[in-house]
Design an enzyme around this catalytic site. Structure first.
Site, mmCIF file in Angstrom:
data_model
loop_
_atom_site.group_PDB
_atom_site.id
_atom_site.type_symbol
_atom_site.label_atom_id
_atom_site.label_comp_id
_atom_site.label_asym_id
_atom_site.label_seq_id
_atom_site.Cartn_x
_atom_site.Cartn_y
_atom_site.Cartn_z
ATOM 1 N N ASN A 2 0.839 -1.201 0.000
ATOM 2 C CA ASN A 2 0.000 0.000 0.000
ATOM 3 C C ASN A 2 0.877 1.256 0.000
ATOM 4 O O ASN A 2 1.646 1.430 -0.954
ATOM 5 C CB ASN A 2 -1.104 -0.031 1.067
ATOM 6 C CG ASN A 2 -0.708 -0.468 2.438
ATOM 7 O OD1 ASN A 2 -0.309 -1.609 2.638
ATOM 8 N ND2 ASN A 2 -0.788 0.407 3.400
ATOM 9 N N ASP A 3 0.820 2.120 0.994
ATOM 10 C CA ASP A 3 1.393 3.475 0.894
ATOM 11 C C ASP A 3 2.850 3.519 0.433
ATOM 12 O O ASP A 3 3.683 2.773 0.950
ATOM 13 C CB ASP A 3 1.403 4.189 2.251
ATOM 14 C CG ASP A 3 0.176 3.991 3.078
ATOM 15 O OD1 ASP A 3 -0.789 3.392 2.600
ATOM 16 O OD2 ASP A 3 0.183 4.428 4.234
ATOM 17 N N GLN A 19 4.657 0.378 2.115
ATOM 18 C CA GLN A 19 4.009 -0.533 3.050
ATOM 19 C C GLN A 19 3.785 -1.875 2.356
ATOM 20 O O GLN A 19 3.277 -1.910 1.229
ATOM 21 C CB GLN A 19 2.659 0.058 3.482
ATOM 22 C CG GLN A 19 2.781 1.286 4.351
ATOM 23 C CD GLN A 19 3.193 0.919 5.753
ATOM 24 O OE1 GLN A 19 2.386 0.480 6.557
ATOM 25 N NE2 GLN A 19 4.477 1.081 6.060
ATOM 26 N N TRP A 27 -3.975 -6.865 3.327
ATOM 27 C CA TRP A 27 -3.284 -5.968 4.257
ATOM 28 C C TRP A 27 -3.142 -6.646 5.627
ATOM 29 O O TRP A 27 -4.119 -7.118 6.201
ATOM 30 C CB TRP A 27 -4.080 -4.662 4.390
ATOM 31 C CG TRP A 27 -3.396 -3.664 5.263
ATOM 32 C CD1 TRP A 27 -2.550 -2.699 4.860
ATOM 33 C CD2 TRP A 27 -3.492 -3.566 6.681
ATOM 34 N NE1 TRP A 27 -2.094 -1.989 5.955
ATOM 35 C CE2 TRP A 27 -2.657 -2.510 7.074
ATOM 36 C CE3 TRP A 27 -4.183 -4.265 7.669
ATOM 37 C CZ2 TRP A 27 -2.494 -2.117 8.407
ATOM 38 C CZ3 TRP A 27 -4.019 -3.900 8.995
ATOM 39 C CH2 TRP A 27 -3.187 -2.828 9.348
ATOM 40 N N PHE A 63 4.461 0.913 10.340
ATOM 41 C CA PHE A 63 3.546 1.684 9.500
ATOM 42 C C PHE A 63 4.293 2.845 8.831
ATOM 43 O O PHE A 63 5.490 2.989 8.957
ATOM 44 C CB PHE A 63 2.377 2.204 10.350
ATOM 45 C CG PHE A 63 1.258 1.220 10.584
ATOM 46 C CD1 PHE A 63 1.416 -0.148 10.387
ATOM 47 C CD2 PHE A 63 0.017 1.671 11.026
ATOM 48 C CE1 PHE A 63 0.369 -1.037 10.610
ATOM 49 C CE2 PHE A 63 -1.036 0.799 11.259
ATOM 50 C CZ PHE A 63 -0.862 -0.560 11.051
ATOM 51 N N ARG A 125 -0.976 8.673 13.961
ATOM 52 C CA ARG A 125 0.070 7.906 13.267
ATOM 53 C C ARG A 125 0.598 8.712 12.069
ATOM 54 O O ARG A 125 0.000 9.704 11.683
ATOM 55 C CB ARG A 125 -0.442 6.536 12.776
ATOM 56 C CG ARG A 125 -1.595 6.602 11.808
ATOM 57 C CD ARG A 125 -2.023 5.197 11.351
ATOM 58 N NE ARG A 125 -3.294 5.268 10.670
ATOM 59 C CZ ARG A 125 -4.486 5.190 11.265
ATOM 60 N NH1 ARG A 125 -4.558 5.004 12.571
ATOM 61 N NH2 ARG A 125 -5.606 5.284 10.578
ATOM 62 N N GLU A 187 -4.587 10.924 7.491
ATOM 63 C CA GLU A 187 -3.437 10.024 7.462
ATOM 64 C C GLU A 187 -2.347 10.655 6.594
ATOM 65 O O GLU A 187 -2.623 11.479 5.712
ATOM 66 C CB GLU A 187 -3.834 8.664 6.877
ATOM 67 C CG GLU A 187 -4.900 7.942 7.702
ATOM 68 C CD GLU A 187 -5.178 6.525 7.208
ATOM 69 O OE1 GLU A 187 -5.493 6.354 6.017
ATOM 70 O OE2 GLU A 187 -5.072 5.589 8.027
HETATM 71 N N1 DQQ Z 1 -1.486 2.960 5.884
HETATM 72 C C1 DQQ Z 1 -0.495 2.718 6.911
HETATM 73 C C2 DQQ Z 1 -0.753 3.751 7.966
HETATM 74 C C3 DQQ Z 1 -1.453 4.812 7.223
HETATM 75 C C4 DQQ Z 1 -2.302 4.058 6.245
HETATM 76 C C5 DQQ Z 1 -0.625 1.305 7.383
HETATM 77 C C6 DQQ Z 1 -2.734 4.880 5.066
HETATM 78 O O1 DQQ Z 1 0.447 4.196 8.560
HETATM 79 O O2 DQQ Z 1 -2.200 5.653 8.086
HETATM 80 O O3 DQQ Z 1 -0.348 0.401 6.356
HETATM 81 O O4 DQQ Z 1 -3.087 4.074 3.997
#
Ligand code: DQQ
Length: 459
Positions: A2-3, A19, A27, A63, A125, A187
């Site tokens: 992901n991110d 991520q 996930w 994260f 976070r 986020e």
């Molecule tokens: N993805 C991460 C977090 C964030 C979120 C976790 C945003 O740190 O807030 O995988 O997609």
């Protein structure tokens, strides 16, 4: 995956961390994956950069965060997850290692041991760090304030280890829904200079009402950000974007293109999540953000077809011999008096599957219509829509990148709309151009087959 995380140019090479769940397609169990590129186009996978350490403050996940150059020491600032705690942790690398493959977690983690007192935080976070003009390090942190929603909190440090809380950088306005809603939290916030302004990028998150990436352009006085203009960066699939400034002074952005299919379909595919193409951000004269694909992507242009001066009167034309599922399309249209015009991509020969990229001049609306993109019942069909108003007599200039399930549409310099599609039929590769409800003209229409970037890895 992901991110995008930790975007940095180190010794001239682009590093893209992200991520990543290495052991399954859904996930969970967040690690940091890592890839490197010399040219923003060809990437090489590197070993995992971070993994959760049992019994430590990141035992339940590493994260999102960033990487900065701390006087020659690459330093990774991330969110360590332990139970309900999501706290800022550090890891340092070796400045002489051009690949940035070794990371040592700081023994004093978490370096910010608790959220700031005095705020009723429901979520906390995602640190993002930059060096201020005064030489100090600044950190913007994502948060959600109970009963209010999205907020970005500001910290300062001399050494990246001891942090002083400076207060909220900016708090969302819970009375408004658009374009920048507070959601439940913001986020992955990031603050960066662009032109003579600052941009605050946030990923608006709400547990039931969806996710999107938004931005505000305004001023930063060292403590507070004051927005002047704001907008949605991408109303489609792109989320949790992060940016970096490269050695050519460009502000580059990547985002995660979320899936649009069921968990079962992801399990079956064995993977999920795509990184967007690299985008270049600019500040437009009206204070909004301009986005375009990085010019380096043009090196992937292969076989080329060009049509010019194509009059369209309430019709739809097949562009024979130009189709495919990995294409770049550049089109310039005179909208004329057509009610709608645009492109049809990934069309099967009988029209059973197709994805329509539709522009409606009167409404200034760009839509990716996925209603018939796929025969698979497990995929999202909702249209994705962006506002792209054009001035009188302004042509519509589109750049479209098709890369199998990823579709990125750029209305040049104005906005972008990313989408995921999942055609099932092998013949869903056709390309058409159309106008409805009046006359339009395609001044130019260029189509390139895009070359593969991974060939060398297969050899
Ligand atoms: N993805 C991460 C977090 C964030 C979120 C976790 C945003 O740190 O807030 O995988 O997609």
């Amino acid at each position: 995956m992901n991110d995008p995380n930790g975007l940095i140019q180190w010794r001239g090479r682009y590093h893209l961390f992200y991520q990543h769940h290495p052991y399954g397609p859904l996930w969970a169990n967040m690690h940091w994956g890592h890839a490197v590129s010399d040219d923003l186009v060809h990437w090489r996978h590197l070993p995992l950069a971070l993994a959760p350490t049992p019994g430590s403050p990141d035992q339940d996940g590493c994260f999102s965060g960033c990487v900065v150059d701390h006087d020659g020491v690459p330093t990774l600032v991330y969110t360590g997850v332990r139970g309900r705690d999501q706290l800022v942790c550090l890891a340092t690398g070796d400045g002489d290692d051009a690949d940035l493959v070794t990371w040592r977690k700081h023994p004093g983690n978490p370096v910010i041991p608790a959220p700031p007192a005095g705020l009723e935080l429901a979520q906390y976070r995602d640190p993002n760090v930059w060096r201020g003009e005064d030489g100090a390090w600044y950190l913007v942190h994502g948060a959600g304030i109970a009963g209010v929603g999205g907020a970005a909190l500001l910290y300062r440090s001399r050494d990246l280890v001891q942090w002083e809380y400076l207060g909220p950088l900016h708090v969302g306005d819970a009375r408004r829904r658009e374009p920048v809603w507070t959601g439940s939290m913001w986020e992955c916030p990031q603050l960066f200079p662009l032109g003579d302004r600052h941009v605050l990028l946030v990923s608006v998150w709400h547990e039931r009402q969806g996710h999107y990436a938004a931005y505000m352009v305004g001023t930063f006085d060292g403590r507070r950000f004051t927005p002047q203009t704001e907008g949605i960066l991408d109303a489609g699939s792109l989320y949790a974007p992060q940016t970096m400034r490269d050695d050519r002074g460009r502000r580059l952005l990547w985002g995660w293109l979320r899936e649009g299919r069921s968990r079962e379909a992801m399990q079956e595919a064995g993977w999920s999540g795509v990184m967007s193409l690299p985008w270049v951000l600019t500040l437009r004269s009206d204070g909004t953000l301009g986005v375009s694909p990085a010019p380096e992507l043009e090196t992937l242009r292969g076989e080329h077809s060009r049509l010019a001066d194509l009059a369209l009167a309430d019709d739809e034309r097949e562009l024979a011999g130009t189709g495919g599922d990995c294409l770049e399309i550049e089109a310039e249209f005179e909208p004329g008096d057509a009610r709608e015009l645009g492109l049809v991509v990934r069309r099967s020969s009988g029209g059973e599957e197709e994805t329509r990229i539709v522009y409606e001049p009167a409404a200034g609306r760009l839509t990716v219509d996925r209603g018939r993109s796929s025969d698979d019942p497990r995929v999202e069909r909702a249209p994705q829509v962006a506002r792209v108003p054009l001035a009188d007599d302004e042509p519509l200039r589109l750049r479209v990148f098709l890369d199998r399930s990823a579709v990125e549409v750029f209305a040049i310099e104005r906005g972008a709309l990313t989408t995921r599609i999942y055609p099932t039929r092998p013949d869903s590769v056709g390309l058409r151009v159309f106008a409805r409800g009046g006359r339009a003209r395609a001044r130019t229409l260029d189509v390139w087959r895009m070359r593969e970037i991974w060939q060398e890895d297969r050899g």
